[in-house]
Structure formats: C-alpha cells, structure tokens
Design a protein around this motif. Structure first.
Motif, PDB file in Angstrom:
ATOM      1  N   GLY A 141      27.874  43.215  23.136  1.00  0.00           N
ATOM      2  CA  GLY A 141      29.283  42.951  22.856  1.00  0.00           C
ATOM      3  C   GLY A 141      29.922  42.208  24.002  1.00  0.00           C
ATOM      4  N   GLU A 142      30.540  41.067  23.706  1.00  0.00           N
ATOM      5  CA  GLU A 142      31.123  40.237  24.763  1.00  0.00           C
ATOM      6  C   GLU A 142      32.233  40.953  25.525  1.00  0.00           C
ATOM      7  N   GLU A 143      33.026  41.777  24.820  1.00  0.00           N
ATOM      8  CA  GLU A 143      34.142  42.434  25.493  1.00  0.00           C
ATOM      9  C   GLU A 143      33.664  43.449  26.528  1.00  0.00           C
ATOM     10  N   PHE A 144      32.551  44.139  26.245  1.00  0.00           N
ATOM     11  CA  PHE A 144      32.029  45.084  27.226  1.00  0.00           C
ATOM     12  C   PHE A 144      31.444  44.337  28.421  1.00  0.00           C
ATOM     13  N   VAL A 145      30.736  43.244  28.153  1.00  0.00           N
ATOM     14  CA  VAL A 145      30.181  42.451  29.249  1.00  0.00           C
ATOM     15  C   VAL A 145      31.310  41.863  30.098  1.00  0.00           C
ATOM     16  N   ALA A 146      32.424  41.519  29.460  1.00  0.00           N
ATOM     17  CA  ALA A 146      33.568  41.009  30.227  1.00  0.00           C
ATOM     18  C   ALA A 146      34.073  42.067  31.195  1.00  0.00           C
ATOM     19  N   GLU A 147      34.088  43.340  30.768  1.00  0.00           N
ATOM     20  CA  GLU A 147      34.472  44.414  31.681  1.00  0.00           C
ATOM     21  C   GLU A 147      33.469  44.518  32.833  1.00  0.00           C
ATOM     22  N   MET A 148      32.186  44.369  32.509  1.00  0.00           N
ATOM     23  CA  MET A 148      31.162  44.403  33.553  1.00  0.00           C
ATOM     24  C   MET A 148      31.345  43.249  34.524  1.00  0.00           C
ATOM     25  N   ARG A 149      31.680  42.079  34.003  1.00  0.00           N
ATOM     26  CA  ARG A 149      31.874  40.916  34.868  1.00  0.00           C
ATOM     27  C   ARG A 149      33.033  41.154  35.848  1.00  0.00           C
ATOM     28  N   ALA A 150      34.081  41.811  35.371  1.00  0.00           N
ATOM     29  CA  ALA A 150      35.214  42.105  36.248  1.00  0.00           C
ATOM     30  C   ALA A 150      34.790  43.040  37.375  1.00  0.00           C
ATOM     31  N   VAL A 151      33.970  44.032  37.055  1.00  0.00           N
ATOM     32  CA  VAL A 151      33.464  44.938  38.082  1.00  0.00           C
ATOM     33  C   VAL A 151      32.567  44.193  39.056  1.00  0.00           C
ATOM     34  N   GLU A 152      31.688  43.333  38.534  1.00  0.00           N
ATOM     35  CA  GLU A 152      30.807  42.539  39.404  1.00  0.00           C
ATOM     36  C   GLU A 152      31.606  41.634  40.328  1.00  0.00           C
ATOM     37  N   ASP A 153      32.680  41.053  39.807  1.00  0.00           N
ATOM     38  CA  ASP A 153      33.533  40.202  40.646  1.00  0.00           C
ATOM     39  C   ASP A 153      34.150  41.016  41.780  1.00  0.00           C
ATOM     40  N   GLU A 154      34.565  42.250  41.454  1.00  0.00           N
ATOM     41  CA  GLU A 154      35.126  43.120  42.491  1.00  0.00           C
ATOM     42  C   GLU A 154      34.073  43.433  43.553  1.00  0.00           C
ATOM     43  N   TYR A 155      32.866  43.765  43.095  1.00  0.00           N
ATOM     44  CA  TYR A 155      31.788  44.049  44.045  1.00  0.00           C
ATOM     45  C   TYR A 155      31.506  42.833  44.927  1.00  0.00           C
ATOM     46  N   ARG A 156      31.513  41.660  44.326  1.00  0.00           N
ATOM     47  CA  ARG A 156      31.230  40.432  45.086  1.00  0.00           C
ATOM     48  C   ARG A 156      32.289  40.199  46.157  1.00  0.00           C
ATOM     49  N   SER A 157      33.540  40.500  45.813  1.00  0.00           N
ATOM     50  CA  SER A 157      34.626  40.293  46.780  1.00  0.00           C
ATOM     51  C   SER A 157      34.534  41.260  47.954  1.00  0.00           C
ATOM     52  N   LEU A 158      33.834  42.378  47.760  1.00  0.00           N
ATOM     53  CA  LEU A 158      33.701  43.390  48.809  1.00  0.00           C
ATOM     54  C   LEU A 158      32.324  43.335  49.476  1.00  0.00           C
ATOM     55  N   SER A 159      31.606  42.247  49.218  1.00  0.00           N
ATOM     56  CA  SER A 159      30.255  42.095  49.756  1.00  0.00           C
ATOM     57  C   SER A 159      30.158  40.828  50.583  1.00  0.00           C
ATOM     58  N   ARG A 160      29.055  40.722  51.303  1.00  0.00           N
ATOM     59  CA  ARG A 160      28.726  39.469  51.981  1.00  0.00           C
ATOM     60  C   ARG A 160      27.375  38.995  51.481  1.00  0.00           C
ATOM     61  N   GLU A 161      27.214  37.684  51.401  1.00  0.00           N
ATOM     62  CA  GLU A 161      25.971  37.144  50.869  1.00  0.00           C
ATOM     63  C   GLU A 161      24.912  37.042  51.961  1.00  0.00           C
ATOM     64  N   LEU A 162      23.731  37.490  51.653  1.00  0.00           N
ATOM     65  CA  LEU A 162      22.597  37.394  52.564  1.00  0.00           C
ATOM     66  C   LEU A 162      21.884  36.072  52.315  1.00  0.00           C
ATOM     67  N   THR A 163      21.683  35.301  53.355  1.00  0.00           N
ATOM     68  CA  THR A 163      21.000  34.011  53.221  1.00  0.00           C
ATOM     69  C   THR A 163      19.577  34.107  53.758  1.00  0.00           C
ATOM     70  N   LEU A 164      18.752  33.163  53.319  1.00  0.00           N
ATOM     71  CA  LEU A 164      17.371  33.136  53.800  1.00  0.00           C
ATOM     72  C   LEU A 164      17.332  32.864  55.302  1.00  0.00           C
ATOM     73  N   GLU A 165      18.233  32.005  55.779  1.00  0.00           N
ATOM     74  CA  GLU A 165      18.260  31.690  57.205  1.00  0.00           C
ATOM     75  C   GLU A 165      18.546  32.939  58.039  1.00  0.00           C
ATOM     76  N   GLU A 166      19.508  33.727  57.593  1.00  0.00           N
ATOM     77  CA  GLU A 166      19.819  34.964  58.304  1.00  0.00           C
ATOM     78  C   GLU A 166      18.638  35.924  58.251  1.00  0.00           C
ATOM     79  N   TRP A 167      18.028  36.020  57.083  1.00  0.00           N
ATOM     80  CA  TRP A 167      16.957  36.997  56.928  1.00  0.00           C
ATOM     81  C   TRP A 167      15.747  36.658  57.789  1.00  0.00           C
TER      82      TRP A 167
END
Length: 484
Positions: A437-463
C-alpha cells in the motif's frame, strides 16, 4: 620431570584425530557453509572448548516436542486458512509479489488479507501510551507478548491499563521471554505486579532444568505484539520498558533506544492473534478454544497485509527468504533499517545485485553499538557494502536505532521484530508483517527521512582510514557471528 608414557601420547593423538574427523563429518551436515566453517575452526583451534560449545549451542533447533507443537499449529492454521482469507486484495499486484505471498503462506501457514488499517508510531512514549489506551478499551481479551516486559516509570500507564482491564473481569494473558527478563532490573517487581492484577502470565522458552524445561540456552522468543479483542493489534521493534532498558551501563553512557511500532486493525489482527495463540500453546499446552480467529474486525483502510512468523521451530529461515525475495523484486528503491545487519552470503549477494541493477539501496544503522560482538561483525561488511554502492547512514549516538523495517519501491514494506542478522534468521522466534500500500510506505518514507536527518553518512574514504586493530576485531567478530 617425568615424561608422559608413550601410550598416553598415542591415545591423546588418536582421540584428537578422531574428534577432528568426526567434526568434519557431523558439523557441516544441514548447516550453512559459513556456520559450518566457523564451527570447524573453533573445534580445530580450540578442540576441548570448541567441542563443549558445540554440544551446548551447536543445535539451532528447538527441542523435538516444541517443533512438533509448531507443526501441529501450522497444520491447524493451514486447515482453517480459507477462513483467514478476509477482505478484498488490491488489484494489479506484481506477479513476483504474488509468488512471495504464496511462499510466505507455504512456510508460515498464514495467508494475506485485505481491507486492513495500519499506521506507524515512531515516538517511544507515545507508542506505550497508545497501547495502554487500546488495552483500556478491551471487552473480550488482552494478549500481551514481548521479549522484554518491565514495570517502570515509562511503562506505568501500560501496566495500570492492564490492572484496570483485569479488574473489570477481562482476561489478560501475558507472555515474556525468560532469559531476556530474568537478569534485567525490575524483574521481580514486574512479576509481582502481574500476579497482583490477576494476569495469566507465562515465561517464553524458560530455562528451568529442575522443572524439566530446557533447550539451547540462547534460543529466544524475540517477538513484540499486542492484541486486543481481535480488533486492534500492535507489532514492531519496541519492548515494554524504559528507553534505557533501566540498565546502569546504558544510563551511564546516556543510551536510549529508538523504535517503531505499527498499529493495525482489520482482518490482519486475526493472524497476529494466531501467533500469540501458537506461542501460548507452546508454553502452556493450553488451546484457547474460546478465542475466535474466524470473525474479523473492521479495518480502517484497504491495505494488503500478511503476518510472517519465523524461528527455530520452522524448517527454514522464513524471514530471510522473505527479505531475499523482496530484495530481488525491487526495481527502484530499497531502504533497510536494522540495528544488527550481519548478512549471510545470500543476503549480501541480494543487496549487491540490487545495486548492480541500478536500484537505489540505503542502509540505516547505529553509530554506536550496544552489543560488542554483533556491532563489530556488522562493521566487517561496511567496505563490501560501500563498494557495491550502498549508502550507509549512521544514526548519531547516544541513541541506538532499534527499528527493523524494509521498504521496496513505493508500494511494499515490512515491519516487525526481525533484525537482518544470523541470530534473527536462525535462533530467535520473530514476527514480521508484509504490507502492500502506497500510503503505508509513505509513512515509512517519512520515518526514514527523519532517521536520515538525525544520521551522518559513512563514506568509503572515511571507512578505509580505519586502524588495523579495528579491522582485525571486526573480522574476528564476523567469524563468531556464524556459530549457529
């Protein structure tokens, strides 16, 4: 100093050789190659310790009696599954998804149902309070099953709701994992409170040798679910406890858990209750025949949902097969949230193959770990994932991102208790929910966006700048993660 007699040395050599030969014959049988190799290494390098460990935790299956109960449950659900095909399914499902749904039913006996409502609750305390309000509305029964269940300040409203409901004469049944709770703070206070309210409670997978109740000590029931009157249900990653788990080491480090729960209504609640009833039967030998799982409640939406149970009571890893099938079916986007991501060869290949097909793949993990061995085993896969093209987001400490979810494209999602690691695939009893269901996935996307905003991206160079000692530790942990 006298030397050992020659015959003693010869005898020791023969025993040592026999152990190694027998290990080569016995250990690999019906075991994944990675697990077999890890066990063989343990036996060859630490013969006595390795053999002892293998005898204690080398069998990743529940006792035969429990497996037979699971078979009986599956047979019963399969016989009545026509009555669980409720609701109207959404049209135009991809053919590959239909085969995934069929596989899930073949493995776990539970069919897909339509006309369901499902909504996410990402706030920790809000989730506990929402479950409390659902409990207060109960008229027929309340079924509580959580890996960790603690009476504390954060969960007081939840427990007061149970007390009020039990006082009205509504049956309150509670299941909690023995090993996960026995050594946690407030265990005795929690049990006393359950007794005082008159709840019918039992321990899941108890380790009570004096009562003749034993199995492999690290097999655990990791499920988290609540069912009220067959009308409303909750499932996800959150335990019923304070977000610090009341552990001194967590409080000292300032750690708090971040979780995600789904509130569901409609026919899918019957399938969720079937999981509780099966676990109740496994622990008590009691069939709750008065619980009707053939009359569905009314759903507030039109989502297609399917409950997928998994664990050592089944012949194969139901959850792993679900994840693999979805990863190979993805065409555009894959979002994985897993606090413990320790893939086997098949899962790693599915993820990297998705990247090769041009699918956008992102993985959300915690920057800080709460379980050292699993944390380092997970880190050992970062280089391969980054080189494959996976974007890795590290949720900033001092928070532990504990959510377990998977979203595929813009139509399909999975949420539940299952991590993507060897333990969840082979050792833990888990429950997951597949949603279309697209509407449920849209709710998941909103949560993922929140998680992304509270995270930092790990790069290969850093690793690649990780010190050698960290690499060695990660790789050693990777070997031990396969010991199943």
């Amino acid at each position: 100093m006298d030397r050992w007699p020659l015959w003693v040395l010869i005898f020791a050599f023969i025993v040592d050789l026999a152990v190694r030969v027998i290990a080569i014959i016995v250990i690999p049988r019906n075991r994944r190659p990675t697990a077999a190799m890890a066990w063989l290494l343990a036996v060859f390098f630490m013969p006595y310790i390795g053999v002892l460990l293998f005898l204690v935790i080398g069998n990743p299956r529940l006792p035969r009696a429990r497996r037979r109960k699971q078979e009986q449950i599956n047979e019963y659900i399969a016989e009545t599954s026509d009555q669980l095909h409720f609701g109207t399914l959404r049209p135009h499902a991809p053919q590959w998804l239909r085969s995934v749904v069929a596989m899930n039913q073949n493995l776990g006996a539970l069919p897909i149902s339509g006309d369901n409502g499902a909504h996410l609750i990402s706030d920790y305390q809000e989730s506990l309070d929402a479950m409390a309000e659902a409990i207060r509305a109960a008229e027929e029964h309340v079924h509580v099953e959580f890996y960790i269940l603690q009476s504390d300040a954060a969960t007081d409203n939840f427990f007061r709701a149970l007390e009020e409901t039990a006082a009205r004469g509504v049956p309150v049944r509670v299941l909690l994992d023995h090993w996960a709770n026995r050594w946690k703070p407030r265990y005795r206070a929690t049990i006393k409170r359950l007794d005082a309210m008159g709840a019918d409670w039992h321990l899941l997978l108890p380790m009570q040798p004096l009562k003749g109740r034993m199995q492999r000590p690290d097999l655990r029931n990791h499920r988290k679910l609540l069912v009220v009157d067959n009308k409303v249900g909750y499932l996800g990653s959150q335990n019923v406890t304070d977000s610090s788990y009341n552990l001194k080491k967590n409080i000292k480090r300032g750690l708090h858990w971040v979780d995600l729960m789904a509130r569901v209504d409609g026919p899918i609640v019957l399938s969720l209750n079937a999981i509780f009833l099966s676990d109740w039967y496994s622990e008590t030998d009691e069939i709750l025949s008065d619980i009707d799982i053939t009359t569905p409640g009314v759903g507030t939406g039109d989502l297609d949902c399917q409950i997928v149970p998994s664990g050592p009571g089944y012949e194969v890893e139901n959850n792993l097969r679900l994840f693999l099938a979805l990863l190979y079916g993805a065409q555009e986007k894959i979002m994985i949230v897993s606090p413990y991501f320790v893939p086997d060869e098949a899962l790693l290949l599915a993820v990297s193959s998705a990247c090769d097909r041009g699918v956008q793949v992102e993985l959300f993990v915690s920057e800080e770990g709460d379980q050292a061995v699993v944390y380092h085993a997970q880190r050992s896969y970062y280089e391969a994932l980054l080189r494959a093209g996976v974007r890795i987001w590290m949720y900033r400490k001092p928070f532990i991102l504990h959510t377990k979810s998977l979203t595929i494209d813009d139509e399909i999602a999975v949420i539940g208790s299952s991590n993507m690691d060897m333990r969840s695939f082979g050792l833990n009893l888990e429950v997951s929910m597949l949603v279309r269901g697209e509407e449920f996935v849209a709710e998941m996307r909103a949560v993922e966006d929140e998680y992304r905003s509270l995270s930092r991206e790990l790069t290969l160079e850093e690793w690649m700048q990780q010190p050698l000692r960290s690499t060695v530790l990660d790789n050693l942990a990777r070997l031990t993660s396969a010991l199943q």
